[in-house]
Motif scaffolding. Structure first.
Motif, short mmCIF file in Angstrom:
data_model
loop_
_atom_site.label_atom_id
_atom_site.label_comp_id
_atom_site.label_asym_id
_atom_site.label_seq_id
_atom_site.Cartn_x
_atom_site.Cartn_y
_atom_site.Cartn_z
N TYR A 10 -74.73 -23.86 -10.40
CA TYR A 10 -74.78 -22.88 -9.47
C TYR A 10 -75.85 -21.86 -9.90
O TYR A 10 -75.56 -20.97 -10.77
N ASP A 70 -77.42 -22.27 -5.06
CA ASP A 70 -77.12 -23.72 -4.58
C ASP A 70 -76.96 -24.50 -5.85
O ASP A 70 -77.53 -23.88 -6.79
N GLN A 127 -65.75 -24.80 -9.77
CA GLN A 127 -65.27 -23.63 -8.88
C GLN A 127 -65.68 -24.19 -7.47
O GLN A 127 -66.77 -24.68 -6.96
N THR A 128 -64.81 -24.05 -6.36
CA THR A 128 -65.19 -24.25 -5.07
C THR A 128 -65.63 -23.15 -4.35
O THR A 128 -64.71 -22.20 -4.13
N ILE A 129 -66.79 -23.33 -3.82
CA ILE A 129 -67.30 -22.14 -2.73
C ILE A 129 -67.86 -22.56 -1.43
O ILE A 129 -68.63 -23.40 -1.62
N GLY A 130 -67.08 -21.87 -0.54
CA GLY A 130 -67.50 -22.58 0.60
C GLY A 130 -67.33 -23.91 0.76
O GLY A 130 -68.23 -24.54 1.67
N TRP A 144 -68.03 -27.85 -4.29
CA TRP A 144 -67.59 -27.90 -5.78
C TRP A 144 -69.09 -27.30 -6.51
O TRP A 144 -70.15 -28.11 -6.21
N TYR A 145 -69.08 -26.50 -7.29
CA TYR A 145 -70.07 -26.15 -8.33
C TYR A 145 -69.45 -26.00 -9.54
O TYR A 145 -68.59 -25.65 -9.75
N VAL A 152 -69.84 -23.07 -12.29
CA VAL A 152 -70.38 -21.90 -12.15
C VAL A 152 -70.54 -21.25 -13.87
O VAL A 152 -69.60 -21.53 -14.59
#
Length: 320
Positions: free
Chosen positions: A116, A125, A291-294, A297-298, A300
């Motif tokens: 990320y 992104d 981590q899941t953002i919006g 999965w990213y 981080v």
């Protein structure tokens, strides 16, 4: 976490072919002396040469020429791109190499594709989306934006790049006569069984070896480590006499699968002044958390981890 590698030591998924192209490039650059028979490689290098827009900056060119002429440390981004019909593609493999000829050492950093980061003019992104964004804006812009994104994320200069398409992995390993790796975990993949210990792999087996992820408790990190091990094994194999006799085949595969802003003069300098770096390879991994953002999965990475990586690579570049 930094670990030292031992100096001696078709369509289901396309990304392994990308790693193969990376291997093929470094066979040419730092693998073995006899591959650089210049009357054979001139046309291949010409077909591979593809400068970026920023390479038109005279001041940048003067600085990079100085680095190579003084045999200073340089950073090269290896960019593996998975392109399909009707799709601009994504960079599925990113490896940052820092070569220091003064200490004959190489740092090899695998960058997880889901990292990320901020992509210039696009926002936060996954780092591998930079290629798609750049290519959608302008044909050929994917490589440029990918390089800019890595430079910004790690606050490190990228002096040269190598862009590799997905063809050539199996052919390249077979052309070398196979590679030998030290395998730490027994597993099966694509009908092949890989036991612990020393393994000699042909092209098809090597493809399966670096493909496996699900049976590895470390997931992408374990896969990245196997990629790096195969790259180092291929460079060692390329330095042997048996591989040198296959130079013509290797060069043909390279010409069809690699683009770079390195011209003939800089490639010659890499061979003459930087080839010893393959004998002292250290690998780096990026430590972060999924981590899941919006809803996406990213991977981080905290700021202090980016700082650690930048500091480690900077120290490596400055060593005499």
């Amino acid at each position: 976490m930094v670990s030292r590698l031992n100096d001696r030591s078709r369509k289901r998924k396309k990304w392994p072919f990308i790693v193969g192209g990376i291997i093929l490039f470094f066979i040419l650059v730092v693998g073995g002396g006899a591959f650089f028979v210049w009357n054979q490689v001139g046309k291949v290098v010409e077909s591979m040469h593809s400068p970026l827009e920023r390479d038109n900056d005279p001041e940048r060119q003067d600085e990079i020429n100085r680095l190579y002429s003084d045999s200073d440390a340089v950073n090269i981004l290896l960019l593996g791109v998975d392109e399909r019909d009707g799709d601009v593609g994504r960079s599925d493999t990113m490896i940052l190499l820092s070569l220091n000829p003064r200490t004959d050492s190489m740092l090899m950093l695998s960058i997880p594709r889901d990292t990320y980061v901020n992509i210039p003019d696009r926002g936060m992104d996954k780092i591998n989306h930079a290629y798609a964004f750049g290519e959608a804006a302008q044909t050929g812009g994917g490589t440029e934006l990918s390089v800019e994104t890595v430079e910004e994320a790690f606050d490190l200069p990228i002096h040269s790049y190598v862009r590799v398409n997905m063809e050539g992995f199996q052919q390249g390993i077979d052309a070398l006569g196979g590679v030998t790796v030290q395998n730490s975990t027994a597993f099966s993949q694509d009908g092949h069984d890989f036991s612990e210990g020393n393994l000699t792999l042909n092209g098809e087996e090597a493809l399966s070896y670096i493909r496996m992820r699900k049976e590895d408790s470390r997931g992408d990190m374990g896969r990245n480590e196997r990629q790096r091990n195969v790259i180092v094994a291929a460079m060692d194999e390329a330095a042997s006499f048996s591989s040198i006799t296959k130079a013509g085949n290797i060069l043909d595969i390279l010409g069809n699968n690699v683009q770079t802003d390195l011209d003939m003069k800089r490639l010659q300098t890499l061979f003459t002044d930087y080839s010893g770096t393959r004998n002292n390879v250290e690998t780096m991994e990026i430590e972060g958390d999924g981590q899941t953002i919006g809803g996406v999965w990213y991977y981080v990475v905290p700021d202090d981890e980016f700082n650690r990586i930048r500091s480690t690579i900077t120290d490596h570049m400055e060593q005499k």
